[in-house]
Design a protein around this motif. Structure first.
Motif, PDB file in Angstrom:
ATOM      1  N   ILE A 183       0.700  -0.882   0.060  1.00 45.17           N
ATOM      2  CA  ILE A 183      -0.373  -0.130   0.416  1.00 45.17           C
ATOM      3  C   ILE A 183       0.915   1.380  -0.138  1.00 45.17           C
ATOM      4  O   ILE A 183       1.829   1.532   0.772  1.00 45.17           O
ATOM      5  CB  ILE A 183      -1.004  -0.553   1.565  1.00 45.17           C
ATOM      6  CG1 ILE A 183      -2.031  -1.133   0.908  1.00 45.17           C
ATOM      7  CG2 ILE A 183      -1.508   1.512   1.503  1.00 45.17           C
ATOM      8  CD1 ILE A 183      -2.697  -1.084   2.780  1.00 45.17           C
ATOM      9  N   ASP A 184       0.616   1.779  -1.450  1.00 46.34           N
ATOM     10  CA  ASP A 184       1.322   3.223  -1.177  1.00 46.34           C
ATOM     11  C   ASP A 184       0.775   4.113  -1.006  1.00 46.34           C
ATOM     12  O   ASP A 184       0.191   5.172  -1.763  1.00 46.34           O
ATOM     13  CB  ASP A 184       2.035   3.253  -3.157  1.00 46.34           C
ATOM     14  CG  ASP A 184       3.070   4.197  -3.005  1.00 46.34           C
ATOM     15  OD1 ASP A 184       3.054   5.170  -2.059  1.00 46.34           O
ATOM     16  OD2 ASP A 184       3.370   4.633  -4.134  1.00 46.34           O
ATOM     17  N   ARG A 230      -2.363   3.750  -3.898  1.00 48.29           N
ATOM     18  CA  ARG A 230      -1.877   2.729  -4.695  1.00 48.29           C
ATOM     19  C   ARG A 230      -2.058   1.034  -4.077  1.00 48.29           C
ATOM     20  O   ARG A 230      -0.528   1.670  -3.547  1.00 48.29           O
ATOM     21  CB  ARG A 230      -0.929   3.277  -6.013  1.00 48.29           C
ATOM     22  CG  ARG A 230      -0.823   1.857  -7.383  1.00 48.29           C
ATOM     23  CD  ARG A 230       0.200   2.646  -8.001  1.00 48.29           C
ATOM     24  NE  ARG A 230       0.080   1.953  -9.055  1.00 48.29           N
ATOM     25  CZ  ARG A 230      -0.645   1.853 -10.606  1.00 48.29           C
ATOM     26  NH1 ARG A 230      -1.280   3.073 -10.298  1.00 48.29           N
ATOM     27  NH2 ARG A 230      -0.568   0.605 -11.093  1.00 48.29           N
ATOM     28  N   VAL A 231      -2.081   0.773  -4.527  1.00 50.09           N
ATOM     29  CA  VAL A 231      -2.522  -1.288  -4.342  1.00 50.09           C
ATOM     30  C   VAL A 231      -2.409  -1.773  -5.366  1.00 50.09           C
ATOM     31  O   VAL A 231      -2.255  -2.197  -6.154  1.00 50.09           O
ATOM     32  CB  VAL A 231      -3.667  -1.153  -3.240  1.00 50.09           C
ATOM     33  CG1 VAL A 231      -3.346  -2.621  -2.473  1.00 50.09           C
ATOM     34  CG2 VAL A 231      -4.015   0.308  -2.553  1.00 50.09           C
ATOM     35  N   THR A 232      -0.795  -2.790  -4.444  1.00 56.18           N
ATOM     36  CA  THR A 232      -1.106  -3.954  -5.226  1.00 56.18           C
ATOM     37  C   THR A 232      -0.876  -4.852  -5.182  1.00 56.18           C
ATOM     38  O   THR A 232      -0.825  -4.519  -3.266  1.00 56.18           O
ATOM     39  CB  THR A 232       0.865  -3.387  -6.267  1.00 56.18           C
ATOM     40  OG1 THR A 232       1.314  -2.966  -5.108  1.00 56.18           O
ATOM     41  CG2 THR A 232       0.810  -2.634  -6.939  1.00 56.18           C
ATOM     42  N   ALA A 233      -1.346  -6.141  -5.220  1.00 53.03           N
ATOM     43  CA  ALA A 233      -1.098  -7.148  -4.724  1.00 53.03           C
ATOM     44  C   ALA A 233      -1.071  -8.338  -5.751  1.00 53.03           C
ATOM     45  O   ALA A 233      -1.393  -8.597  -7.134  1.00 53.03           O
ATOM     46  CB  ALA A 233      -2.646  -7.592  -4.032  1.00 53.03           C
ATOM     47  N   GLN A 234      -0.949  -9.466  -5.274  1.00 50.71           N
ATOM     48  CA  GLN A 234      -0.063 -10.238  -6.483  1.00 50.71           C
ATOM     49  C   GLN A 234      -1.398 -12.163  -6.234  1.00 50.71           C
ATOM     50  O   GLN A 234      -1.348 -12.297  -4.570  1.00 50.71           O
ATOM     51  CB  GLN A 234       1.101 -11.216  -5.835  1.00 50.71           C
ATOM     52  CG  GLN A 234       2.165 -10.128  -6.654  1.00 50.71           C
ATOM     53  CD  GLN A 234       3.558 -10.347  -6.445  1.00 50.71           C
ATOM     54  OE1 GLN A 234       3.564 -11.583  -5.977  1.00 50.71           O
ATOM     55  NE2 GLN A 234       4.480 -10.549  -7.598  1.00 50.71           N
ATOM     56  N   VAL A 235      -1.291 -12.588  -7.383  1.00 47.09           N
ATOM     57  CA  VAL A 235      -2.277 -14.115  -7.245  1.00 47.09           C
ATOM     58  C   VAL A 235      -1.644 -14.733  -7.618  1.00 47.09           C
ATOM     59  O   VAL A 235      -0.443 -14.929  -8.502  1.00 47.09           O
ATOM     60  CB  VAL A 235      -3.797 -13.853  -7.740  1.00 47.09           C
ATOM     61  CG1 VAL A 235      -4.971 -12.427  -6.554  1.00 47.09           C
ATOM     62  CG2 VAL A 235      -3.524 -13.361  -8.697  1.00 47.09           C
ATOM     63  N   PRO A 236      -1.446 -16.289  -8.016  1.00 49.71           N
ATOM     64  CA  PRO A 236      -1.024 -17.332  -8.873  1.00 49.71           C
ATOM     65  C   PRO A 236      -1.208 -17.052  -9.734  1.00 49.71           C
ATOM     66  O   PRO A 236      -2.424 -16.801 -10.566  1.00 49.71           O
ATOM     67  CB  PRO A 236      -1.148 -18.989  -7.937  1.00 49.71           C
ATOM     68  CG  PRO A 236      -2.477 -18.716  -7.168  1.00 49.71           C
ATOM     69  CD  PRO A 236      -2.121 -16.748  -6.949  1.00 49.71           C
ATOM     70  N   THR A 237      -0.698 -17.710 -10.782  1.00 45.94           N
ATOM     71  CA  THR A 237      -0.926 -17.815 -12.345  1.00 45.94           C
ATOM     72  C   THR A 237      -2.247 -18.555 -12.271  1.00 45.94           C
ATOM     73  O   THR A 237      -2.512 -18.092 -13.754  1.00 45.94           O
ATOM     74  CB  THR A 237      -0.136 -18.159 -12.943  1.00 45.94           C
ATOM     75  OG1 THR A 237       0.602 -20.016 -12.718  1.00 45.94           O
ATOM     76  CG2 THR A 237       2.030 -17.311 -12.836  1.00 45.94           C
ATOM     77  N   ILE A 253      -3.645  -5.140  -9.087  1.00 45.75           N
ATOM     78  CA  ILE A 253      -2.909  -7.122  -9.228  1.00 45.75           C
ATOM     79  C   ILE A 253      -2.058  -8.075 -10.296  1.00 45.75           C
ATOM     80  O   ILE A 253      -3.192  -7.404 -11.144  1.00 45.75           O
ATOM     81  CB  ILE A 253      -4.920  -8.374  -8.612  1.00 45.75           C
ATOM     82  CG1 ILE A 253      -4.552  -7.939  -7.693  1.00 45.75           C
ATOM     83  CG2 ILE A 253      -4.510  -9.558  -9.405  1.00 45.75           C
ATOM     84  CD1 ILE A 253      -6.582  -8.538  -7.282  1.00 45.75           C
ATOM     85  N   THR A 254      -1.354  -8.433 -10.190  1.00 44.27           N
ATOM     86  CA  THR A 254      -0.612  -9.021 -10.819  1.00 44.27           C
ATOM     87  C   THR A 254      -0.355 -10.670 -10.832  1.00 44.27           C
ATOM     88  O   THR A 254      -0.801 -11.433 -10.043  1.00 44.27           O
ATOM     89  CB  THR A 254       0.958  -9.379 -11.390  1.00 44.27           C
ATOM     90  OG1 THR A 254       1.161  -8.364  -9.837  1.00 44.27           O
ATOM     91  CG2 THR A 254       0.496  -7.219 -11.361  1.00 44.27           C
ATOM     92  N   GLN A 255      -0.524 -11.956 -11.890  1.00 43.03           N
ATOM     93  CA  GLN A 255       0.053 -12.700 -11.553  1.00 43.03           C
ATOM     94  C   GLN A 255       1.558 -13.448 -11.182  1.00 43.03           C
ATOM     95  O   GLN A 255       2.414 -12.437 -12.018  1.00 43.03           O
ATOM     96  CB  GLN A 255      -0.171 -13.387 -12.985  1.00 43.03           C
ATOM     97  CG  GLN A 255      -2.444 -13.303 -13.228  1.00 43.03           C
ATOM     98  CD  GLN A 255      -2.575 -14.060 -14.438  1.00 43.03           C
ATOM     99  OE1 GLN A 255      -2.275 -14.231 -15.000  1.00 43.03           O
ATOM    100  NE2 GLN A 255      -3.913 -14.208 -13.773  1.00 43.03           N
TER     101      GLN A 255
END
Length: 531
Positions: free
Chosen positions: A137-138, A143-150, A203-205
């Motif tokens: 959390i910036d 700005r918020v970024t998070a990750q999930v599996p592919t 959100i990125t993988q």
């Protein structure tokens, strides 16, 4: 004869005229005294705890709760040094915008600029189903970024929790509990106190399903930080670097926050190499090696080494390297040392322990109340009847507690501060002793000043403080008792540069408040490194 008298009168008159001419040209070049005016109190609505007032840096820091509008902070009470001028005082009658520091001028003969700032720690979080690790959390860039599996499609992300502002904020759209398409970044609006801020969530993988992100190695303790897929069995394994046998970390040692998890390993060997890895389901992370620290004790921690330098008792050998300091140099300017050795015939030196005595030192107006004290550091100098001290000795290990033995005899508080702060209400109450320890990573030791106009004392909430613990007794102990100070850490990763270990027979001795006759015996200190 008359001519001589006349000439003498004329001469005297000429001298008087010359003196008048000279004195009429003399300017009053005497400098005004330098008296720094200070804020002595500062209170606002919505404060979490008392403001930190630092006369050395001329700063006031207020600590706000989540529900307070930092751009409109109401000042409920303030006070300054008696006799000081405050031209901007009307500014405190209206709400202050503390999103940026505010500057005020106080004056006594000279002008001094004071800075008022606010700290407001708002709990923010964002989690989604199947998340890998914690969200970033910036706050500055919203700005918020998070990750999930592919294998998790970005167009079907279930949002579990979301909080980016205070408790009264309204979110549009409200996506908590919804399945949201995060193929592209999603924007939401947060409205609070009549202002709207737009946040972007992305959100990125990732192919990495489990990772050992960091290891904080102490002496007999290590902290493992990992991230894996939320909902799977997440944990850690570790082993000696010289062994092939992995040891599963017990679940009771692990705390989990969504896809992030942390373990506290205990009972490790000091100065030993270990290997660790994170586990998520059937997968494990890349292995990481770490080395534990050493067991270090403080010099002369049972206080057997002393020598008498004129009237000043010193807790080290004559010609030796000082480690512990006292206020004896200041006390000896008006009387005798008030921190002295305890005689012990069983000790090779004849001494073991330190006797800290609180008493009035001097005669009448030429005296002052002095609390017996003992600290890791140096007595720097005497400023009038006040002390300037250097608190802290170099130290880089992370003990979990301080154990020791003491004996305390309290006394009714007979001497009190009448201002900054006013402790007169304490008169007659039993005095309280205190022993405290702190670890810090400042660039240099902390300078302590007891002079009221320039007072600078230790603050446990100082950003440079990594860990702190204390014990105190407001009653007389039944002989010698064992005490334990549990160290509470603000960070497991920051490495200390200084250790501060201080004892005083009167808790408020820095404010010249305490009971004449209160005595604290410190017999020994031991640092422990395990839980």
């Amino acid at each position: 004869m008359r001519n001589n008298i006349r000439m003498r009168r004329i001469g005297a008159l000429l001298v008087a005229v010359m003196l008048f001419g000279v004195t009429s040209c003399i300017k009053n070049d005497l400098p005004y005294p330098r008296i720094q005016p200070n804020f002595t109190a500062f209170e606002v609505e919505g404060q979490l705890r008392a403001a930190a007032i630092d006369s050395a840096s001329r700063s006031v820091t207020v600590y706000l709760d989540e529900s307070t509008d930092i751009s409109a902070v109401e000042v409920t009470r303030w006070a300054i040094t008696p006799g000081a001028a405050f031209p901007d005082s009307l500014e405190l009658e209206k709400p202050l915008d503390l999103t940026e520091p505010k500057h005020f001028m106080l004056s006594i003969y000279q002008d001094y600029t004071w800075t008022v700032t606010a700290e407001q720690n708002i709990e923010r979080y964002f989690t989604v189903a199947s998340q890998i690790g914690s969200s970033v959390i910036d706050v500055n860039n919203h700005r918020v970024t998070a990750q999930v599996p592919t294998q998790q499609p970005l167009d079907r992300i279930t949002v579990r929790t979301l909080k980016l502002a205070g408790p009264e904020a309204v979110m549009t759209p409200d996506i908590v509990g919804q399945t949201v398409d995060f193929t592209n970044p999603v924007e939401i609006e947060i409205r609070e106190f009549g202002r709207t801020v737009t946040w972007t969530i992305e959100i990125t993988q990732t192919d990495v399903s489990v990772d050992l992100t960091s290891v904080d190695a102490w002496t007999c303790v290590a902290w493992l930080h990992g991230q894996g897929e939320e909902g799977k069995p997440n944990g850690f394994e570790y082993r000696l670097a010289t062994s092939d046998d992995w040891i599963a970390v017990p679940q009771q040692w692990i705390t989990t926050d969504g896809g992030s998890f942390t373990a506290r390993l205990v009972n490790l060997l000091p100065m030993t190499d270990y290997v660790a890895r994170a586990i998520s389901g059937d997968e494990h992370s890349v292995e990481r090696q770490f080395t534990t620290g050493s067991i270090v004790q403080l010099p002369n921690s049972n206080f057997t080494d002393w020598w008498l330098d004129n009237k000043v008792w010193c807790p080290w050998t004559n010609g030796g390297e000082p480690y512990w300091g006292t206020g004896n140099k200041g006390a000896a300017t008006l009387g005798q040392s008030n921190t002295v050795p305890i005689e012990n015939s069983a000790s090779p030196t004849g001494y073991q322990g330190a006797k800290l005595q609180s008493k009035f030192i001097g005669i009448g107006l030429l005296g002052k109340f002095g609390a017996g004290n003992l600290f890791a550091g140096t007595y720097v100098r005497t400023d009038g009847t006040n002390g300037v001290l250097s608190f802290g000795r170099e130290f880089s290990q992370r003990p979990t507690r301080v154990r020791g033995h003491l004996q305390y005899t309290t006394a009714p508080i007979s001497r009190t501060s009448t201002s900054n702060p006013d402790f007169t209400y304490m008169k007659g109450q039993p005095d309280t002793c205190i022993v405290w320890c702190a670890l810090a990573d400042w660039d240099e030791p902390l300078e302590i000043r007891t002079k009221p106009a320039e007072r600078q004392l230790f603050e446990r909430d100082d950003p440079g403080v990594i860990a702190y613990g204390q014990v105190q007794y407001g009653y007389s102990t039944d002989g010698v008792v064992e005490f334990v100070i549990d160290m509470e850490y603000n960070s497991t990763s920051r490495v200390p540069r200084w250790i501060l270990l201080t004892a005083s027979a009167s808790k408020y001795g820095d404010y010249f408040t305490g009971g004449e006759g209160a005595v604290l015996d410190i017999l020994d200190y031991t640092l422990e490194y395990d839980y």
